[in-house]
Design a protein around this motif. Structure first.
Motif, PDB file in Angstrom:
ATOM      1  N   MET A  35       0.838  -1.537  -0.080  1.00 21.00           N
ATOM      2  CA  MET A  35       0.448  -0.021  -0.459  1.00 21.00           C
ATOM      3  C   MET A  35       1.088   1.270  -0.101  1.00 21.00           C
ATOM      4  O   MET A  35       2.212   1.418   0.568  1.00 21.00           O
ATOM      5  CB  MET A  35      -0.912   0.016   1.347  1.00 21.00           C
ATOM      6  N   THR A  36       0.295   2.240  -1.028  1.00 17.04           N
ATOM      7  CA  THR A  36       0.940   3.791  -0.334  1.00 17.04           C
ATOM      8  C   THR A  36       0.613   4.078   0.124  1.00 17.04           C
ATOM      9  O   THR A  36      -0.633   4.723   0.674  1.00 17.04           O
ATOM     10  CB  THR A  36       0.506   4.323  -2.104  1.00 17.04           C
ATOM     11  N   LYS A  37       1.904   4.708   0.849  1.00 13.44           N
ATOM     12  CA  LYS A  37       1.989   5.626   2.033  1.00 13.44           C
ATOM     13  C   LYS A  37       1.856   7.034   1.637  1.00 13.44           C
ATOM     14  O   LYS A  37       2.428   7.750   1.307  1.00 13.44           O
ATOM     15  CB  LYS A  37       3.448   5.363   3.577  1.00 13.44           C
ATOM     16  N   ARG A  38       1.544   7.615   2.502  1.00 10.32           N
ATOM     17  CA  ARG A  38       0.754   9.310   2.279  1.00 10.32           C
ATOM     18  C   ARG A  38       2.126   9.759   2.717  1.00 10.32           C
ATOM     19  O   ARG A  38       3.255   9.395   4.262  1.00 10.32           O
ATOM     20  CB  ARG A  38      -0.146   9.750   2.737  1.00 10.32           C
ATOM     21  N   PRO A  39       2.792  11.129   2.670  1.00  9.61           N
ATOM     22  CA  PRO A  39       4.217  11.698   3.428  1.00  9.61           C
ATOM     23  C   PRO A  39       3.982  12.065   4.604  1.00  9.61           C
ATOM     24  O   PRO A  39       2.524  12.178   5.086  1.00  9.61           O
ATOM     25  CB  PRO A  39       4.497  13.168   2.080  1.00  9.61           C
ATOM     26  N   ASP A  40       4.446  12.356   6.116  1.00  8.72           N
ATOM     27  CA  ASP A  40       4.411  13.374   6.851  1.00  8.72           C
ATOM     28  C   ASP A  40       3.941  14.237   7.143  1.00  8.72           C
ATOM     29  O   ASP A  40       2.917  14.531   7.139  1.00  8.72           O
ATOM     30  CB  ASP A  40       5.106  12.902   7.625  1.00  8.72           C
ATOM     31  N   ASN A  41       3.337  14.764   5.731  1.00  7.45           N
ATOM     32  CA  ASN A  41       3.785  16.725   6.139  1.00  7.45           C
ATOM     33  C   ASN A  41       3.313  16.686   4.298  1.00  7.45           C
ATOM     34  O   ASN A  41       3.470  17.477   3.904  1.00  7.45           O
ATOM     35  CB  ASN A  41       4.839  17.780   7.089  1.00  7.45           C
ATOM     36  N   LEU A  42       2.101  16.612   4.233  1.00 11.21           N
ATOM     37  CA  LEU A  42       1.758  17.176   3.350  1.00 11.21           C
ATOM     38  C   LEU A  42       1.672  18.324   2.599  1.00 11.21           C
ATOM     39  O   LEU A  42       1.340  18.618   1.710  1.00 11.21           O
ATOM     40  CB  LEU A  42       0.028  15.972   2.323  1.00 11.21           C
ATOM     41  N   LEU A  43       0.745  19.138   3.384  1.00 11.14           N
ATOM     42  CA  LEU A  43       0.090  20.096   3.599  1.00 11.14           C
ATOM     43  C   LEU A  43       1.930  21.093   2.951  1.00 11.14           C
ATOM     44  O   LEU A  43       1.809  22.059   2.177  1.00 11.14           O
ATOM     45  CB  LEU A  43      -0.511  21.251   4.829  1.00 11.14           C
ATOM     46  N   ALA A  44       2.680  20.796   3.257  1.00  9.39           N
ATOM     47  CA  ALA A  44       3.977  21.483   3.526  1.00  9.39           C
ATOM     48  C   ALA A  44       4.779  21.105   2.073  1.00  9.39           C
ATOM     49  O   ALA A  44       5.517  21.854   1.187  1.00  9.39           O
ATOM     50  CB  ALA A  44       5.479  21.404   4.407  1.00  9.39           C
ATOM     51  N   ALA A  45       4.385  19.698   1.717  1.00  7.41           N
ATOM     52  CA  ALA A  45       5.089  19.279   0.083  1.00  7.41           C
ATOM     53  C   ALA A  45       4.829  20.016  -0.754  1.00  7.41           C
ATOM     54  O   ALA A  45       3.329  20.906  -1.161  1.00  7.41           O
ATOM     55  CB  ALA A  45       4.163  18.249   0.253  1.00  7.41           C
ATOM     56  N   PRO A  46       5.606  19.299  -1.737  1.00  8.82           N
ATOM     57  CA  PRO A  46       4.830  20.189  -3.082  1.00  8.82           C
ATOM     58  C   PRO A  46       3.942  20.299  -3.906  1.00  8.82           C
ATOM     59  O   PRO A  46       3.547  19.323  -3.597  1.00  8.82           O
ATOM     60  CB  PRO A  46       6.469  19.806  -4.086  1.00  8.82           C
ATOM     61  N   ALA A  47       3.033  21.132  -4.441  1.00  6.76           N
ATOM     62  CA  ALA A  47       1.771  20.491  -4.379  1.00  6.76           C
ATOM     63  C   ALA A  47       1.134  19.017  -5.607  1.00  6.76           C
ATOM     64  O   ALA A  47       0.922  18.686  -5.546  1.00  6.76           O
ATOM     65  CB  ALA A  47       1.135  21.792  -4.925  1.00  6.76           C
ATOM     66  N   PRO A  48       2.831  19.489  -6.370  1.00  7.93           N
ATOM     67  CA  PRO A  48       2.184  18.600  -7.773  1.00  7.93           C
ATOM     68  C   PRO A  48       2.674  16.383  -6.383  1.00  7.93           C
ATOM     69  O   PRO A  48       1.519  16.041  -6.922  1.00  7.93           O
ATOM     70  CB  PRO A  48       3.507  18.358  -8.508  1.00  7.93           C
ATOM     71  N   ARG A  49       3.673  17.112  -6.199  1.00 10.35           N
ATOM     72  CA  ARG A  49       4.320  15.495  -5.593  1.00 10.35           C
ATOM     73  C   ARG A  49       3.179  14.928  -4.155  1.00 10.35           C
ATOM     74  O   ARG A  49       2.873  13.811  -3.772  1.00 10.35           O
ATOM     75  CB  ARG A  49       5.579  15.562  -5.141  1.00 10.35           C
ATOM     76  N   ALA A  50       2.427  16.062  -3.654  1.00  6.65           N
ATOM     77  CA  ALA A  50       1.996  15.722  -2.551  1.00  6.65           C
ATOM     78  C   ALA A  50       0.375  15.444  -3.680  1.00  6.65           C
ATOM     79  O   ALA A  50      -0.352  14.040  -2.450  1.00  6.65           O
ATOM     80  CB  ALA A  50       1.187  17.381  -1.666  1.00  6.65           C
ATOM     81  N   ALA A  51      -0.568  15.938  -4.365  1.00  8.26           N
ATOM     82  CA  ALA A  51      -1.368  15.419  -5.136  1.00  8.26           C
ATOM     83  C   ALA A  51      -0.517  14.074  -5.810  1.00  8.26           C
ATOM     84  O   ALA A  51      -1.769  13.608  -5.490  1.00  8.26           O
ATOM     85  CB  ALA A  51      -1.681  16.789  -6.423  1.00  8.26           C
ATOM     86  N   HIS A  52      -0.068  13.867  -6.186  1.00  6.96           N
ATOM     87  CA  HIS A  52       0.354  12.349  -6.971  1.00  6.96           C
ATOM     88  C   HIS A  52       0.048  11.412  -6.156  1.00  6.96           C
ATOM     89  O   HIS A  52      -0.191  10.014  -6.258  1.00  6.96           O
ATOM     90  CB  HIS A  52       2.180  13.045  -7.237  1.00  6.96           C
ATOM     91  N   ARG A  53       0.673  11.308  -4.117  1.00  8.21           N
ATOM     92  CA  ARG A  53       0.643  10.879  -3.773  1.00  8.21           C
ATOM     93  C   ARG A  53      -0.476  10.437  -3.095  1.00  8.21           C
ATOM     94  O   ARG A  53      -1.275   9.633  -2.439  1.00  8.21           O
ATOM     95  CB  ARG A  53       1.532  11.553  -2.357  1.00  8.21           C
TER      96      ARG A  53
END
Length: 353
Positions: free
Chosen positions: A1-19
């Motif tokens: 299963m794919t894990k989300r980054p610990d800090n989605l809000l601070a992540a770059p928008a394209p990478r966070a949306a991808h995750r």
């Protein structure tokens, strides 16, 4: 299963949306794998919901993901999600009829078992269609989506830098649009307007849910959105029930008339017609019950001032989520150097479910 980054809000928008999209694809795939188990009563529901969440996410983050997820794949996901709607609508109708059947006088209940039998058959056909036709199509689409999402989107300086700034921007736009949509609901008869508003509420909720754990101010807003979505959804579902009851009353009357005609032609006497007894009065009585329920739901919607409170809550949350750097950047000097642009049209979507 794919894990989300610990800090989605601070992540770059394209990478966070991808995750986020990968995580939701995992959820949809897991629900699909449960479909063969006919004893799993929640598998079909979870599969439909997971597809809707994935579709809503790909739609919301289209500018961030369009380089890796082409429009063709998004359209195929849309078509599959819509194809599961029949099963969901029939489930709603069956559930409502089962709750209301005992509210009718005994003499007017003849049409309820007759209609429940037909709806149950439709539900089984819809379930079979999902398992035999839609699920294999989803498997092929999921493999293509996973390959597409295996590529990290390239950076785009024209888009909001962080997920927090992007969500803040989207919430502001959604809040204004939702305020206008809710203002158009002026009576229980505004079915299309209520449905469009429900879609907007659902999109805002799905936008926030992946980040609610790390954005404390979002939790009460998500709960509020869920309540409003359910209220507007109940209004919409009742309209579907009313339409189905009208069709059923016509079918029941036609079926009984055909049977009476057959008996008259055959010359049989003293034989009661088979099929439902005069069921139309009972079914039309249920229409009146549904209309009265719609009236009550509309009064609840108006009494809670949803048209004012929910858009205001979205605007306040947008301000809370916006990173300080984004706030500081909006200075008179910055405005003079680069006037703010309106939100791109690609963020504003039509009401199609």
């Amino acid at each position: 299963m794919t894990k989300r980054p610990d800090n989605l809000l601070a992540a770059p928008a394209p990478r966070a949306a991808h995750r986020i999209a990968l995580s939701l694809l995992d959820a949809a795939t897991a629900a699909r794998e449960r479909l063969p188990d006919t004893g799993d009563a929640e598998a079909l529901h979870d599969f439909r919901v997971a597809m809707r969440r994935l579709r809503s996410t790909l739609r919301a983050y289209q500018p961030q993901l369009e380089a890796v997820v082409p429009a063709k794949l998004r359209r195929r996901l849309r078509d599959l999600a819509r194809a599961t709607g029949e099963a969901r609508d029939v489930e709603v109708q069956i559930s409502w009829l089962e709750r209301q059947r005992n509210e009718l006088p005994a003499a007017r209940r003849a049409g309820v078992p007759w209609l429940l039998s037909r709806l149950t058959q439709r539900r089984e056909r819809a379930y079979q269609d999902i398992r035999e036709r839609i699920a294999p199509k989803f498997d092929r689409l999921a493999r293509r989506l996973r390959r597409a999402l295996g590529s990290v989107p390239p950076p785009d300086a024209t888009l909001p830098a962080s997920l927090a700034s992007l969500i803040a921007q989207l919430l502001e736009d959604q809040g204004r649009d939702l305020e206008r949509r809710l203002g158009l609901i002026r009576s229980p008869a505004n079915h299309a307007e209520a449905h469009a508003a429900r879609i907007r509420v659902k999109r805002a909720r799905y936008l926030l849910e992946p980040v609610v754990r790390e954005a404390a101010p979002a939790a009460p807003v998500v709960r509020r959105l869920k309540q409003v979505q359910e209220l507007l959804g109940d209004l919409h579902d009742l309209q579907i029930v009313i339409a189905r009851l009208g069709d059923a009353a016509a079918e029941a009357a036609a079926e009984r008339t055909r049977r009476l005609h057959e008996l008259a032609v055959s010359g049989a006497r003293g034989m009661p017609p088979r099929g439902p007894r005069p069921a139309t009065s009972g079914l039309l009585a249920l229409v009146r019950v549904a209309r009265e329920t719609q009236e009550r739901l509309y009064r609840r919607l108006v009494s809670r001032h949803v048209a004012r409170t929910v858009p205001a809550e979205l605007a306040a949350l947008a301000a809370a989520l916006r990173p300080p750097a984004a706030v500081l950047a909006v200075t008179p000097a910055a405005r003079a150097a680069r006037p703010p642009r309106p939100l791109p049209a690609r963020y504003r979507h039509r009401a199609g479910a």
